[in-house]
Design an enzyme around this catalytic site. Sequence first.
Site, PDB file in Angstrom:
ATOM      1  N   ASP A 217       6.841   5.760   6.407  1.00 55.00           N
ATOM      2  CA  ASP A 217       6.302   5.072   5.231  1.00 55.00           C
ATOM      3  C   ASP A 217       6.474   5.945   3.996  1.00 55.00           C
ATOM      4  OD1 ASP A 217       5.274   2.864   6.786  1.00 55.00           O
ATOM      5  OD2 ASP A 217       3.706   4.228   7.464  1.00 55.00           O
TER       6      ASP A 217
ATOM      7  N   ASP B 252       5.029   6.154   0.138  1.00 59.83           N
ATOM      8  CA  ASP B 252       4.038   5.667  -0.820  1.00 59.83           C
ATOM      9  C   ASP B 252       4.326   6.231  -2.206  1.00 59.83           C
ATOM     10  OD1 ASP B 252       2.844   4.444   1.325  1.00 59.83           O
ATOM     11  OD2 ASP B 252       1.328   6.008   1.603  1.00 59.83           O
TER      12      ASP B 252
ATOM     13  N   ASP C  91      -7.584  13.161   0.059  1.00 63.28           N
ATOM     14  CA  ASP C  91      -8.432  13.770   1.074  1.00 63.28           C
ATOM     15  C   ASP C  91      -8.057  15.218   1.397  1.00 63.28           C
ATOM     16  OD1 ASP C  91      -6.044  13.000   2.259  1.00 63.28           O
ATOM     17  OD2 ASP C  91      -6.964  11.631   3.698  1.00 63.28           O
TER      18      ASP C  91
END
Length: 443
Positions: A67, A69, A146
């Site tokens: 993926d 992003d 995070d």
Amino acid sequence: MPIQDPTIAAGAQLQLRIIPRDAHPISRKDISPNALRVLYRLRENGYGAYLVGGAVRDLLVGGRPKDFDVATSATPEEVKALFRNCRLIGRRFRLAHVVYGREIIEVATFRANSDDGSGDREQHEGGRLLRDNVYGTIEDDAVRRDFTANALYYAIEDFSVRDYVGGFEDVQNRVMKLIGDPEQRYREDPVRMLRAVRLAAKLGFRIDAATAAPLPLLAPLLREAAPARLFEECLKLFLAGHAVAGFLGLERHGLLPVLLPETAAALKSNRSGALRKMLLEGLRGTDERVAAGEPVSPAFLFALLLWPAYCRTLMALQAQGMHAAEAQRRAADRVTVHQLATLALPRRFSLPMQEIWLLQSRLSQRKRASRLLAHPRFRAAFDFLVLRQAASDEHAEEVAFWREVQAAAGEADTAADSDATDTAEAAPRRRRRRRRSVTSASA
């Protein structure tokens, strides 16, 4: 220039570090062409846009991200205006998905921590964020992420990596470290505890001491997370090729008793260690299948993960004098229902899981072999029996018996196919009668 942010530990300062192209291994040829299209179009229209998060992290350690992003200064509505193949999703986090066939490029607007009232943020009294759509700068966005390893930005204008929180060094040192106060960040989103374990297992990183310290104490917060979200996180944890490391991480950091409470209790009471040995052997097999590109059924995975709980419950019911067959059904139902309180295990997985368990007693009886061989769950149940043999030699005869049955059935099928072929070849060909056309008949 140093950047102060309330989520960072008291006294800590952030300094932008730009890692030039010749100091990192990321190349555009390793990035999805569709992600590059999104980045270039956003830049061409005056917006800041960067590849961010797991893709940058994985490329730095030589991985191949699935993926890609993007983080941008454009709002979701502005992104949608630029891409006809875009849809907006999410309430808790508003996101833009730019769709190219089967590939989705997720585009997120830079988020901020402080809300002057113009944003959209809702926080639970315990600290958990229910909704967070307050937009800001790239600096704000970096400290909102995070882990430091996930707060790295790849810039296409000069092919550099931008680091605001020391993530580049942490990736080099192979360490997972939370940004800000660990307890506060876990309370905002308890699933971060599972993410810490999962990412450390996936990347072969260690969890920073300060990041790991609150995990056993705050583990009960996982019960507040949505069961469907925990189920998805479990699939990522155990079906990505690092199941053994993930399970050991859950044990080491005190998360297993909350995520799989009855399994944890059964493993603790199993003095011989046979149940744990079987579980780890099964997870090794799962990792091998993933590495070989072979599919792994979630039903089989959860049959393995919850088998210790099933065995313990079954023994307790039989000790109460319940008939074996009834005890097996009751144990399967009870374990499934209790686990549903934590994980939203869909019926399409829980029902086959129970069948795998219940077929174990039929395999040990060796009755009606041909009928059992035709059962749709036979192969999964047999593979499960082989795993049980890995933990205990008492199943060796059963495994050998069913191997012979399958071999004999395979030979019979081959012989039947051969006979059918011979018969077909030996049959005389019928001569097709030639139909006279209406025209020729009337001529």
